[in-house]
Design a protein around this motif. Structure first.
Motif, PDB file in Angstrom:
ATOM      1  N   ARG A 208       0.861  -1.120  -0.217  1.00 54.56           N
ATOM      2  CA  ARG A 208       0.188   0.036   0.065  1.00 54.56           C
ATOM      3  C   ARG A 208       0.760   1.193  -0.229  1.00 54.56           C
ATOM      4  NH1 ARG A 208      -4.171  -2.406   4.472  1.00 54.56           N
ATOM      5  NH2 ARG A 208      -5.679  -3.046   3.138  1.00 54.56           N
ATOM      6  N   ALA A 209       1.994   1.157   0.762  1.00 56.15           N
ATOM      7  CA  ALA A 209       2.936   2.398   0.881  1.00 56.15           C
ATOM      8  C   ALA A 209       3.571   2.666  -0.689  1.00 56.15           C
ATOM      9  CB  ALA A 209       4.076   2.188   1.926  1.00 56.15           C
ATOM     10  N   VAL A 210       3.631   1.760  -1.608  1.00 56.00           N
ATOM     11  CA  VAL A 210       3.899   2.272  -2.849  1.00 56.00           C
ATOM     12  C   VAL A 210       3.043   3.346  -3.412  1.00 56.00           C
ATOM     13  CG1 VAL A 210       4.063   1.361  -5.264  1.00 56.00           C
ATOM     14  CG2 VAL A 210       4.882  -0.017  -3.651  1.00 56.00           C
ATOM     15  N   THR A 211       1.750   3.412  -2.924  1.00 55.30           N
ATOM     16  CA  THR A 211       0.601   4.524  -3.724  1.00 55.30           C
ATOM     17  C   THR A 211       0.541   5.473  -2.715  1.00 55.30           C
ATOM     18  OG1 THR A 211      -0.168   2.514  -4.696  1.00 55.30           O
ATOM     19  CG2 THR A 211      -1.704   4.606  -4.670  1.00 55.30           C
ATOM     20  N   VAL A 212       0.430   5.203  -1.627  1.00 57.30           N
ATOM     21  CA  VAL A 212      -0.005   6.328  -0.468  1.00 57.30           C
ATOM     22  C   VAL A 212       1.276   6.205   0.621  1.00 57.30           C
ATOM     23  CG1 VAL A 212      -2.405   5.765  -0.928  1.00 57.30           C
ATOM     24  CG2 VAL A 212      -1.135   4.559   1.079  1.00 57.30           C
ATOM     25  N   ASP A 213       1.062   7.571   1.566  1.00 55.74           N
ATOM     26  CA  ASP A 213       1.944   7.684   2.581  1.00 55.74           C
ATOM     27  C   ASP A 213       1.116   7.432   3.840  1.00 55.74           C
ATOM     28  OD1 ASP A 213       4.093   8.454   1.255  1.00 55.74           O
ATOM     29  OD2 ASP A 213       3.929  10.824   1.740  1.00 55.74           O
ATOM     30  N   PHE A 214       1.834   6.705   4.826  1.00 52.98           N
ATOM     31  CA  PHE A 214       1.039   6.034   5.931  1.00 52.98           C
ATOM     32  C   PHE A 214       1.781   7.146   7.141  1.00 52.98           C
ATOM     33  CE2 PHE A 214       0.432   2.036   3.776  1.00 52.98           C
ATOM     34  CZ  PHE A 214      -0.987   2.159   4.091  1.00 52.98           C
ATOM     35  N   THR A 215       0.637   7.531   7.965  1.00 54.96           N
ATOM     36  CA  THR A 215       0.920   7.993   9.470  1.00 54.96           C
ATOM     37  C   THR A 215       1.645   7.057  10.181  1.00 54.96           C
ATOM     38  OG1 THR A 215      -1.092   7.510  10.548  1.00 54.96           O
ATOM     39  CG2 THR A 215      -0.792   9.657   9.131  1.00 54.96           C
ATOM     40  N   ASP A 216       2.198   7.579  11.445  1.00 47.30           N
ATOM     41  CA  ASP A 216       2.618   6.671  12.420  1.00 47.30           C
ATOM     42  C   ASP A 216       1.485   5.765  12.986  1.00 47.30           C
ATOM     43  OD1 ASP A 216       5.120   7.858  12.539  1.00 47.30           O
ATOM     44  OD2 ASP A 216       5.134   8.908  14.195  1.00 47.30           O
ATOM     45  N   SER A 217       1.484   4.622  13.432  1.00 44.31           N
ATOM     46  CA  SER A 217       0.394   3.659  13.866  1.00 44.31           C
ATOM     47  C   SER A 217      -0.226   4.425  15.280  1.00 44.31           C
ATOM     48  CB  SER A 217       0.949   2.367  14.314  1.00 44.31           C
ATOM     49  OG  SER A 217       1.504   1.665  12.959  1.00 44.31           O
ATOM     50  N   TYR A 218      -1.643   4.350  15.010  1.00 41.49           N
ATOM     51  CA  TYR A 218      -2.190   4.827  16.236  1.00 41.49           C
ATOM     52  C   TYR A 218      -2.665   3.290  17.053  1.00 41.49           C
ATOM     53  CZ  TYR A 218      -6.419   3.282  13.568  1.00 41.49           C
ATOM     54  OH  TYR A 218      -7.253   2.703  12.460  1.00 41.49           O
ATOM     55  N   MET A 219      -2.569   2.296  16.492  1.00 38.71           N
ATOM     56  CA  MET A 219      -3.071   1.136  17.316  1.00 38.71           C
ATOM     57  C   MET A 219      -2.158  -0.038  16.767  1.00 38.71           C
ATOM     58  SD  MET A 219      -6.864  -0.756  17.896  1.00 38.71           S
ATOM     59  CE  MET A 219      -7.485   0.892  18.164  1.00 38.71           C
ATOM     60  N   THR A 220      -1.668  -0.862  17.664  1.00 45.84           N
ATOM     61  CA  THR A 220      -0.968  -2.112  17.193  1.00 45.84           C
ATOM     62  C   THR A 220      -1.989  -3.496  17.376  1.00 45.84           C
ATOM     63  OG1 THR A 220       1.039  -1.013  17.657  1.00 45.84           O
ATOM     64  CG2 THR A 220       1.037  -3.516  17.280  1.00 45.84           C
ATOM     65  N   THR A 221      -1.775  -4.165  16.455  1.00 45.94           N
ATOM     66  CA  THR A 221      -2.777  -5.427  16.522  1.00 45.94           C
ATOM     67  C   THR A 221      -2.004  -6.507  15.577  1.00 45.94           C
ATOM     68  OG1 THR A 221      -4.999  -6.192  16.489  1.00 45.94           O
ATOM     69  CG2 THR A 221      -4.473  -4.561  14.670  1.00 45.94           C
ATOM     70  N   GLY A 222      -2.631  -7.643  15.305  1.00 44.58           N
ATOM     71  CA  GLY A 222      -2.357  -8.705  14.533  1.00 44.58           C
ATOM     72  C   GLY A 222      -3.432  -9.682  13.917  1.00 44.58           C
ATOM     73  N   ASN A 223      -3.373 -10.358  13.287  1.00 48.46           N
ATOM     74  CA  ASN A 223      -4.372 -11.169  12.611  1.00 48.46           C
ATOM     75  C   ASN A 223      -4.315 -12.582  13.357  1.00 48.46           C
ATOM     76  OD1 ASN A 223      -5.342  -9.349  10.709  1.00 48.46           O
ATOM     77  ND2 ASN A 223      -4.009 -10.124   9.041  1.00 48.46           N
ATOM     78  N   THR A 224      -5.465 -13.018  13.120  1.00 57.08           N
ATOM     79  CA  THR A 224      -5.904 -14.415  13.419  1.00 57.08           C
ATOM     80  C   THR A 224      -6.790 -15.155  12.534  1.00 57.08           C
ATOM     81  OG1 THR A 224      -7.823 -13.843  14.944  1.00 57.08           O
ATOM     82  CG2 THR A 224      -5.440 -13.910  15.933  1.00 57.08           C
ATOM     83  N   TRP A 225      -6.717 -16.377  12.708  1.00 59.84           N
ATOM     84  CA  TRP A 225      -7.766 -17.236  11.734  1.00 59.84           C
ATOM     85  C   TRP A 225      -8.900 -17.492  12.541  1.00 59.84           C
ATOM     86  CZ3 TRP A 225      -6.887 -17.672   6.510  1.00 59.84           C
ATOM     87  CH2 TRP A 225      -5.707 -17.621   6.025  1.00 59.84           C
ATOM     88  N   LEU A 226      -9.873 -17.206  11.641  1.00 61.44           N
ATOM     89  CA  LEU A 226     -11.289 -17.729  12.214  1.00 61.44           C
ATOM     90  C   LEU A 226     -11.792 -18.977  11.332  1.00 61.44           C
ATOM     91  CD1 LEU A 226     -13.970 -16.622  13.992  1.00 61.44           C
ATOM     92  CD2 LEU A 226     -14.824 -16.597  11.861  1.00 61.44           C
ATOM     93  N   VAL A 227     -11.932 -20.040  11.978  1.00 62.80           N
ATOM     94  CA  VAL A 227     -12.223 -21.154  10.943  1.00 62.80           C
ATOM     95  C   VAL A 227     -13.578 -21.915  11.742  1.00 62.80           C
ATOM     96  CG1 VAL A 227      -9.771 -21.817  10.747  1.00 62.80           C
ATOM     97  CG2 VAL A 227     -11.190 -22.945  12.692  1.00 62.80           C
ATOM     98  N   GLY A 228     -14.110 -22.689  10.629  1.00 60.48           N
ATOM     99  CA  GLY A 228     -15.211 -23.191  10.969  1.00 60.48           C
ATOM    100  C   GLY A 228     -15.144 -24.269  12.322  1.00 60.48           C
ATOM    101  N   ALA A 229     -15.964 -24.658  13.138  1.00 56.52           N
ATOM    102  CA  ALA A 229     -16.032 -25.250  14.467  1.00 56.52           C
ATOM    103  C   ALA A 229     -15.522 -26.637  14.027  1.00 56.52           C
ATOM    104  CB  ALA A 229     -17.379 -25.192  15.191  1.00 56.52           C
ATOM    105  N   ASP A 230     -16.174 -27.107  12.949  1.00 60.25           N
ATOM    106  CA  ASP A 230     -15.785 -28.460  12.521  1.00 60.25           C
ATOM    107  C   ASP A 230     -14.312 -28.707  11.701  1.00 60.25           C
ATOM    108  OD1 ASP A 230     -16.697 -27.186  10.290  1.00 60.25           O
ATOM    109  OD2 ASP A 230     -18.110 -28.809   9.254  1.00 60.25           O
ATOM    110  N   VAL A 231     -13.731 -27.806  11.676  1.00 55.93           N
ATOM    111  CA  VAL A 231     -12.246 -27.723  10.781  1.00 55.93           C
ATOM    112  C   VAL A 231     -11.391 -28.335  11.733  1.00 55.93           C
ATOM    113  CG1 VAL A 231     -10.464 -26.573   9.718  1.00 55.93           C
ATOM    114  CG2 VAL A 231     -12.759 -25.575   9.298  1.00 55.93           C
TER     115      VAL A 231
END
Length: 266
Positions: free
Chosen positions: A112-135
């Motif tokens: 994304r930074a190839v196209t736009v400029d980003f500000t400093d982060s206002y919050m830090t987080t991360g991703n998790t996988w949501l899966v079906g209960a039967d997976v």
């Protein structure tokens, strides 16, 4: 004399050529001045509960980033105008000057930074996988198998991340303005997994306690990164101003208070 005139003219031409880039740089647009002159801060937003979403009853925008945008407009002493957009069009719309800044829960990524400029982060987080209960998996890496399918929403950073993390799994990309469309696909059994911000997945499960889904690795998010706001490249004054404003809202506790209000955590 003619020879001298030629030498002087040549020297002046060289100086003009050398100074041209500097003059052009000094003519760079000042978005802060334009916003102040217009008396309006235009902010682009795309739906993502509870960061920013339209109240179904009032039709008004509300959420964490809406409160942040209101604070920013107050600091600039101008009115706030929220421009509706979608996740798949928010960056092109910003570049096309349909608004001054994109204020959404957007991960700051190199792509994304190839196209736009980003500000400093206002919050830090991360991703998790949501899966079906039967997976039948206990580790997200087990999803890297052709028998599983990963669904993503067009325009989200998770599209490329899913491709990279699970190269062997089936991929499904959907176009939707609904920020939880991916979670709904998994809950309905139309996909095995969906990669999303840990807060979004936790909030989805809280709002839908009967949904047949589960989260993998909630205590260890994948590739933790920061949420940042996006602006058009080259406007150094606006960029520096926004970073100063973010630091100030952190120092004064406004960000933590607003995060507690909308996410239930500081």
């Amino acid at each position: 004399m003619n020879r001298l005139k030629i030498m002087v003219a040549s020297t002046l031409l060289t100086l003009t050529t050398l100074l041209a880039p500097a003059a052009k740089a000094q003519e760079a647009v000042d978005t802060v001045a334009q916003i102040k002159e217009a008396g309006v801060l235009k902010v682009g937003m795309a739906d993502s509960v509870p960061a920013q979403q339209k109240n179904p009853v009032t039709g008004e925008w509300e959420g964490f980033n809406v409160d942040m945008a209101k604070n920013l407009a107050e600091v600039l002493e101008v009115k706030l105008e929220i421009v509706d957009t979608t996740w798949s069009t928010i960056i092109p719309s910003l570049v096309q000057k349909q608004f001054d800044i994109a204020m959404v829960d957007m991960f700051r990524t190199p792509a994304r930074a190839v196209t736009v400029d980003f500000t400093d982060s206002y919050m830090t987080t991360g991703n998790t996988w949501l899966v079906g209960a039967d997976v039948d998996v206990t580790d997200w890496k087990q999803l890297n198998d052709p028998k599983y399918s990963a669904v993503s929403i067009a325009g989200m950073a998770a599209v490329a991340q899913s491709d990279r993390l699970l190269p062997e799994a089936q991929k499904k990309v959907i176009v939707s303005d609904n920020a939880v469309a991916g979670q709904l696909e998994v809950a309905a059994g139309r996909a095995s997994a969906h990669l999303s911000d840990l807060l979004q997945n936790a909030l989805f499960m809280k709002a839908n306690p009967n949904a047949k889904v589960k989260v993998l690795g909630a205590d260890a998010p994948i590739e933790a990164t920061g949420y940042s706001y996006a602006v058009r490249p080259g406007d150094y004054h606006f960029h520096a101003f926004l970073n100063t404003w973010i630091a100030y809202t952190n120092t004064t506790g406004f960000i933590s208070q607003t995060k507690l209000k909308w996410y239930g955590i500081e």
